[in-house]
Write an enzyme that holds these catalytic residues in place. Structure first.
Site, PDB file in Angstrom:
ATOM      1  N   LEU A 148       0.869  -1.172   0.000  1.00 57.53           N
ATOM      2  CA  LEU A 148       0.000   0.000   0.000  1.00 57.53           C
ATOM      3  C   LEU A 148       0.905   1.220   0.000  1.00 57.53           C
ATOM      4  CD1 LEU A 148      -2.769  -0.864   2.657  1.00 57.53           C
ATOM      5  CD2 LEU A 148      -3.007  -0.894   0.165  1.00 57.53           C
ATOM      6  N   ASP A 149       0.486   2.285  -0.660  1.00 60.74           N
ATOM      7  CA  ASP A 149       1.282   3.511  -0.695  1.00 60.74           C
ATOM      8  C   ASP A 149       1.461   4.067   0.716  1.00 60.74           C
ATOM      9  OD1 ASP A 149       1.347   3.300  -3.435  1.00 60.74           O
ATOM     10  OD2 ASP A 149      -0.306   4.701  -3.761  1.00 60.74           O
TER      11      ASP A 149
END
Length: 302
Positions: free
Chosen positions: A138-139
């Site tokens: 996930l960013d």
């Protein structure tokens, strides 16, 4: 100079490049692919230049005429376990599921000065007796469900499922403007097909054009896919300063306090790597995003 290792049940990966990435985790990926490309890699004595070459348990993989020590990363770049509070959604012998907060990087990198998730997982794994393996990401400023494998076999199977798009990933995204109906974005990113499905949940009338809360499912997993796709169609994810509009985001931040993109992975469905049982994991919307919705709800009624 020569290096060799036998493929066994514990280190097995079907593809040659993935196998080498696993067993030579202290050698940069660029060097590993260079070895293959230059014909320095052998399987059972035969030179192999195909990075997708299929391995079997019992194969002997060797790298010839290379001093691997010259390519190994310096020790100061290794990842050290560090204590970190983990929001654990689910855990068993094969997987651990987290609700990742925004602002926590998955892995150390340039300009990353805080404890990262993998460092916290290594610390936790040392306490519980397992080695964590990342199977997706996930960013930095995206929150929500993150699934981590606790052994190599689970990592191999989950990685395969992610690659083959068998994992269902759903996000909550708040985007600029009004979206009236469900739709699909099918636009290439970096020369690769990328598909994003969405359906509106609620429209809020703020400023001039308003904002729409969406339920988003991605059919592919390209870098920054959701953020880039909605920017392309003119409905950027609010708070996203990379693909959105900084002036608009500043205006929204002054109203709501939002300091990052409004993007949260709230649900993920997988087949368990050992049992094969379908499992669904959810993560509650983080407090900062809840506050944003509360503020715009009140503002839209005024």
């Amino acid at each position: 100079m020569s290096w060799e290792v036998k493929v066994n049940d514990k280190n097995y990966y079907k593809r040659l490049d993935k196998f080498l990435r696993n067993v030579l985790n202290d050698v940069p990926l660029s060097a590993i692919y260079k070895f293959i490309r230059k014909g320095k890699v052998y399987v059972n004595g035969k030179r192999i230049k195909d990075q997708k070459f299929s391995l079997e348990v019992g194969d002997i993989v060797s790298i010839r005429y290379i001093d691997l020590d010259k390519f190994k990363r310096r020790k100061e770049n290794t990842i050290e376990p560090q204590k970190l509070d983990l929001d654990i959604v689910y855990e068993d012998d094969d997987i651990i599921v987290l609700n990742k907060p925004a602002g926590i990087a998955i892995h150390p990198g340039k300009n990353i000065h805080l404890v990262t998730l993998i460092e916290g997982l290594l610390y936790y794994g040392n306490e519980k007796g397992f080695e964590p393996h990342l199977v997706h990401r996930l960013d930095l400023n995206t929150s929500g469900v993150l699934i981590v494998a606790k052994n190599k076999n689970a990592a191999r199977l989950l990685t395969k499922d992610f690659k083959e798009r068998k994992v269902k990933k759903h996000y909550k995204a708040l985007v600029r403007g009004k979206i009236n109906s469900a739709g699909k974005i099918d636009k290439e990113l970096d020369g690769q097909r990328a598909t994003t499905f969405y359906k509106p949940e609620k429209y809020y009338k703020i400023f001039n054009e308003g904002v729409t809360l969406l339920d988003v499912e991605i059919g592919t997993g390209r870098k920054h896919q959701i953020r880039r796709h909605f920017a392309i169609i003119g409905h950027h994810v609010v708070g996203d300063n990379k693909y959105g509009e900084k002036v608009y985001n500043k205006k929204l931040r002054n109203l709501t306090g939002l300091k990052r993109q409004f993007l949260h992975c709230y649900k993920m469905k997988i087949n368990h790597p050992k049992s094969g049982r379908e499992m669904t994991f959810t993560a509650k919307l983080s407090s900062d995003l809840k506050k944003v919705l509360d503020v715009i709800e009140k503002t839209s009624k005024n």
